[in-house]
Design a protein around this motif. Structure first.
Motif, short mmCIF file in Angstrom:
data_model
loop_
_atom_site.label_atom_id
_atom_site.label_comp_id
_atom_site.label_asym_id
_atom_site.label_seq_id
_atom_site.Cartn_x
_atom_site.Cartn_y
_atom_site.Cartn_z
N ILE A 52 -29.41 -1.85 -31.42
CA ILE A 52 -30.56 -1.18 -30.80
C ILE A 52 -31.67 -2.23 -30.66
O ILE A 52 -32.08 -2.83 -31.66
N PHE A 92 -29.07 0.33 -25.77
CA PHE A 92 -30.04 1.16 -26.48
C PHE A 92 -31.26 0.33 -26.88
O PHE A 92 -31.12 -0.80 -27.37
N VAL A 107 -28.75 8.36 -30.28
CA VAL A 107 -27.78 7.30 -30.02
C VAL A 107 -26.36 7.86 -30.16
O VAL A 107 -25.50 7.63 -29.30
N VAL A 160 -30.69 3.13 -22.04
CA VAL A 160 -31.31 4.18 -22.85
C VAL A 160 -32.51 3.61 -23.61
O VAL A 160 -32.37 2.62 -24.34
#
Length: 256
Positions: free
Chosen positions: A99, A131, A149, A169
């Motif tokens: 992430i 992400f 997620v 995202v």
């Protein structure tokens, strides 16, 4: 009993970043995880690949570890290529990148190493997601975004993605209870108003630091920037075919 999906994890903040550790924790709940990530930060590398230097890959996981982890001396895109061709020797069922520590919304997708890794996976026919959490701090708290997620990754595994498409995202930096939901968006029309901070070294040599301000020109309520500002998780389908189809007819009218 169904076989667990193989999930490739990479990033651009480096294999020791807290963001990738959070992503590993979530993906372990879904499938069999293999990590191939840069051995040092590679932010804003875009879709760069290594062609003029050697590449090194080192296994850093122990024999009894649940997750195989490898560090790579190259870029995020190099990591995906190495994973598919030299480590897995096959395509994983899913590639997730991040992430990321910080936003990759709007125009940032062009520069992002996080998203370029996902795009590279998509080019190779692998369903892929990038992400990002809107917190640039190394000590960012990723707990609030784990639920989203996991949900998005599971939906991609269940439904697949349209051909030539990956997902970008971005998750707002607020408590999980404040996130209103997940919103499918388009990329906002925005840009970086850049400025170079010119300085002089003790040896009298000029050098520069790139700085700037993010300018959002888009007032639409269907954009990623609007969604994030209103505490929604933004999901933008990104295509790696860069053809401007709307311009073809106009160009055909030119006299070449």
């Amino acid at each position: 009993m169904s076989k667990k999906p193989v999930i490739l994890i990479t990033n651009d903040d480096g294999i020791s970043a807290p963001g990738i550790k959070a992503l590993i924790e979530v993906m372990q709940e879904i499938g069999t995880v293999v990590v191939v990530a840069p051995d040092s930060p590679q932010s804003a590398m875009g879709h760069a690949i290594t062609i003029n230097n050697t590449l090194y890959v080192n296994q850093i996981s122990k024999e009894n570890d649940k997750v195989l982890q490898y560090s790579c001396s190259g870029t995020p895109v190099d990591c995906v290529k190495m994973a598919v061709n030299e480590i897995l020797h096959k395509k994983p069922d899913l590639c997730v990148s991040g992430i990321n520590h910080g936003s990759n919304s709007s125009i940032n997708v062009i520069y992002s190493g996080t998203m370029s890794a996902a795009v590279e996976a998509g080019i190779e026919g692998i369903p892929a997601i990038g992400f990002s959490l809107l917190d640039y701090s190394w000590n960012a708290n990723f707990e609030s975004c784990k639920k989203f997620v996991k949900t998005i990754a599971q939906q991609v595994l269940q439904n697949g993605l349209p051909s030539g498409t990956v997902l970008n995202v971005n998750i707002p930096n607020v408590d999980e209870k404040e996130i209103k939901g997940i919103k499918i968006c388009r990329q906002a029309k925005a840009f970086w108003q850049e400025k170079f901070d010119k300085r002089t070294s003790p040896f009298g040599k000029d050098y520069y630091w790139l700085t700037g301000a993010f300018v959002n020109l888009d007032k639409g309520e269907d954009t990623d920037e609007w969604a994030l500002a209103h505490n929604y998780v933004s999901v933008v389908p990104v295509q790696f075919d860069l053809t401007a189809y709307h311009a073809i007819q106009e160009l055909n009218n030119w006299e070449f």
